[in-house]
Design a protein around this motif. Structure first.
Motif, PDB file in Angstrom:
ATOM      1  N   UNK A  27       0.824  -1.289  -0.006  1.00 59.60           N
ATOM      2  CA  UNK A  27       0.117  -0.020  -0.216  1.00 59.60           C
ATOM      3  C   UNK A  27       0.754   1.266  -0.110  1.00 59.60           C
ATOM      4  N   UNK A  28       1.969   1.226   0.840  1.00 67.11           N
ATOM      5  CA  UNK A  28       2.802   2.496   0.924  1.00 67.11           C
ATOM      6  C   UNK A  28       3.325   2.533  -0.253  1.00 67.11           C
ATOM      7  N   UNK A  29       4.086   1.911  -0.981  1.00 67.81           N
ATOM      8  CA  UNK A  29       4.720   1.979  -2.379  1.00 67.81           C
ATOM      9  C   UNK A  29       3.578   2.425  -3.425  1.00 67.81           C
ATOM     10  N   UNK A  30       2.501   1.895  -3.353  1.00 67.54           N
ATOM     11  CA  UNK A  30       1.326   2.264  -4.233  1.00 67.54           C
ATOM     12  C   UNK A  30       0.891   3.654  -4.336  1.00 67.54           C
ATOM     13  N   UNK A  31       0.679   3.998  -3.031  1.00 71.10           N
ATOM     14  CA  UNK A  31       0.364   5.415  -2.585  1.00 71.10           C
ATOM     15  C   UNK A  31       1.682   6.403  -3.118  1.00 71.10           C
ATOM     16  N   UNK A  32       2.814   5.954  -2.811  1.00 66.09           N
ATOM     17  CA  UNK A  32       3.826   7.011  -3.015  1.00 66.09           C
ATOM     18  C   UNK A  32       4.053   7.118  -4.391  1.00 66.09           C
ATOM     19  N   UNK A  33       4.004   6.051  -5.405  1.00 68.02           N
ATOM     20  CA  UNK A  33       3.990   5.976  -6.752  1.00 68.02           C
ATOM     21  C   UNK A  33       2.999   7.120  -7.426  1.00 68.02           C
ATOM     22  N   UNK A  34       1.587   7.006  -7.002  1.00 68.80           N
ATOM     23  CA  UNK A  34       0.847   7.848  -7.480  1.00 68.80           C
ATOM     24  C   UNK A  34       1.137   9.290  -6.975  1.00 68.80           C
ATOM     25  N   UNK A  35       1.718   9.440  -5.910  1.00 70.65           N
ATOM     26  CA  UNK A  35       1.855  10.955  -5.150  1.00 70.65           C
ATOM     27  C   UNK A  35       3.170  11.455  -6.234  1.00 70.65           C
ATOM     28  N   UNK A  36       4.105  10.630  -6.567  1.00 69.15           N
ATOM     29  CA  UNK A  36       5.168  11.042  -7.297  1.00 69.15           C
ATOM     30  C   UNK A  36       4.658  11.554  -8.489  1.00 69.15           C
ATOM     31  N   UNK A  37       3.814  10.751  -9.080  1.00 70.94           N
ATOM     32  CA  UNK A  37       3.241  11.120 -10.602  1.00 70.94           C
ATOM     33  C   UNK A  37       2.680  12.330 -10.287  1.00 70.94           C
ATOM     34  N   UNK A  38       1.764  12.558  -9.163  1.00 67.78           N
ATOM     35  CA  UNK A  38       1.246  14.082  -9.188  1.00 67.78           C
ATOM     36  C   UNK A  38       2.264  15.080  -9.057  1.00 67.78           C
ATOM     37  N   UNK A  39       3.307  14.841  -8.074  1.00 63.69           N
ATOM     38  CA  UNK A  39       4.300  15.805  -8.131  1.00 63.69           C
ATOM     39  C   UNK A  39       5.090  16.201  -9.234  1.00 63.69           C
ATOM     40  N   UNK A  40       5.246  15.114 -10.255  1.00 66.47           N
ATOM     41  CA  UNK A  40       5.872  15.367 -11.609  1.00 66.47           C
ATOM     42  C   UNK A  40       5.024  16.119 -12.433  1.00 66.47           C
ATOM     43  N   UNK A  41       3.750  15.889 -12.416  1.00 62.55           N
ATOM     44  CA  UNK A  41       2.663  16.541 -12.922  1.00 62.55           C
ATOM     45  C   UNK A  41       2.609  18.148 -12.652  1.00 62.55           C
TER      46      UNK A  41
END
Lengths: 94, 219
Positions: B74-88
């Motif tokens: 769960x932690x890595x899945x949330x981190x990945x979509x968070x990082x995607x939002x950050x890049x955008x």
């Protein structure tokens, strides 16, 4: 667990308040939006685009793209649900 | 279908965001002009990122205290979509900066610290991928996750405000922040934050479910 969450939330709110204080320190006083800002004609906005109705075309384009992406996401979601049913049913039986 | 109500809510809120965010009246401010509408698209990316990464950090703590690998997933899945939002958020910010500040990258404190913050999270992903033992990977990256989160808060909220930043809401520039948001902007902004965040959680959920299937097939 609850204690950790409470402490984290407390820290976040404190930091938010602290950064707000820094903001007001920096600027002396805050800029606040008034009704005059809505009727201010000296600032150029996209009135021309709206007067010809063209902005709706852009909104339509964005909506179509967004709908396409969402439909695709939903299809992935359904596909995963299907695989989940197959895999986890298999595990229970075996 | 009952469990999926929040996905429908996310779609409804985002359609509302696009319609209302593009068409409703906005304050007419110099420099910002129509780009004040970015409030509902660019700024919400960062709010979404912070909420998703907070979730990721909470699950990292849960993993560290329990050793249950599902929390790590769960932690890595949330981190990945968070990082995607950050890049955008960073890319949309650069596009806006090109027209508002005259350059894609002007070394503004807000831009620099956002970039450093993302680099820390890129390091988190690389660190994860370099470890093969699952429990070891979970523990090391879990601790790193907490440190990354602790570094992100001052980088995004405090350091840009200690110096002169050109970013709206900082250093006397016409703009907005969490507290003095105009009430008419708020009507769109808060639903937009919720909508984008739910979309991020949805993407994370898809990733998590595919991971669970992979694990079930491995056993």
């Amino acid at each position: 667990m609850k204690r950790v969450l409470t402490i984290t939330l407390f820290l976040i709110f404190n930091l938010a308040a602290f950064s707000q204080e820094l903001d007001s320190l920096k600027t002396g006083e805050k800029y606040s939006i008034t009704d005059a800002d809505y009727n201010n004609d000296s600032v150029e906005m996209a009135d021309f685009m709206r007067s010809n109705g063209k902005i709706y075309v852009v909104v339509g384009v964005i909506l179509i793209i967004f709908t396409g992406l969402i439909v695709y996401t939903i299809s992935i979601d359904r596909k995963i649900s299907k695989i989940e049913r197959e895999v986890f049913k298999e595990k229970v039986n075996s | 279908m009952k469990k999926n109500w929040w996905k429908i809510l996310a779609i409804a809120l985002l359609i509302y965001t696009i319609l209302a965010g593009m068409l409703l009246d906005v304050p007419r401010l110099s420099i910002l002009n129509e780009t004040i509408r970015n409030q509902h698209f660019h700024v919400t990316m960062w709010f979404g990122m912070i909420i998703l990464l907070t979730g990721s950090m909470v699950y990292a703590i849960k993993y560290l205290s329990s050793g249950n690998l599902d929390f790590d997933d769960k932690s890595i899945a949330l981190a990945n979509s968070g990082i995607l939002f950050g890049v955008l958020g960073l890319v949309t910010g650069m596009l806006w900066a090109k027209y508002a500040w005259g350059d894609w990258w002007s070394g503004d404190p807000k831009q620099n610290s956002a970039a450093i913050c993302l680099l820390i999270y890129f390091a988190y992903q690389i660190l994860r991928n370099s470890l093969t033992d699952e429990q070891q990977r979970g523990r090391i990256s879990g601790v790193f996750n907490i440190f990354a989160y602790a570094a992100m808060i001052p980088l995004l909220f405090i350091l840009p405000r200690m110096t002169d930043s050109l970013h709206p809401g900082n250093g006397g520039n016409p703009g907005f922040n969490f507290y003095d948001l105009d009430s008419k902007l708020r009507v769109v902004f808060y639903p937009a934050v919720i909508g984008w965040t739910l979309l991020g959680v949805w993407i994370a959920e898809l990733k998590l479910r595919s991971k669970r299937i992979t694990r079930a097939l491995e056993d």
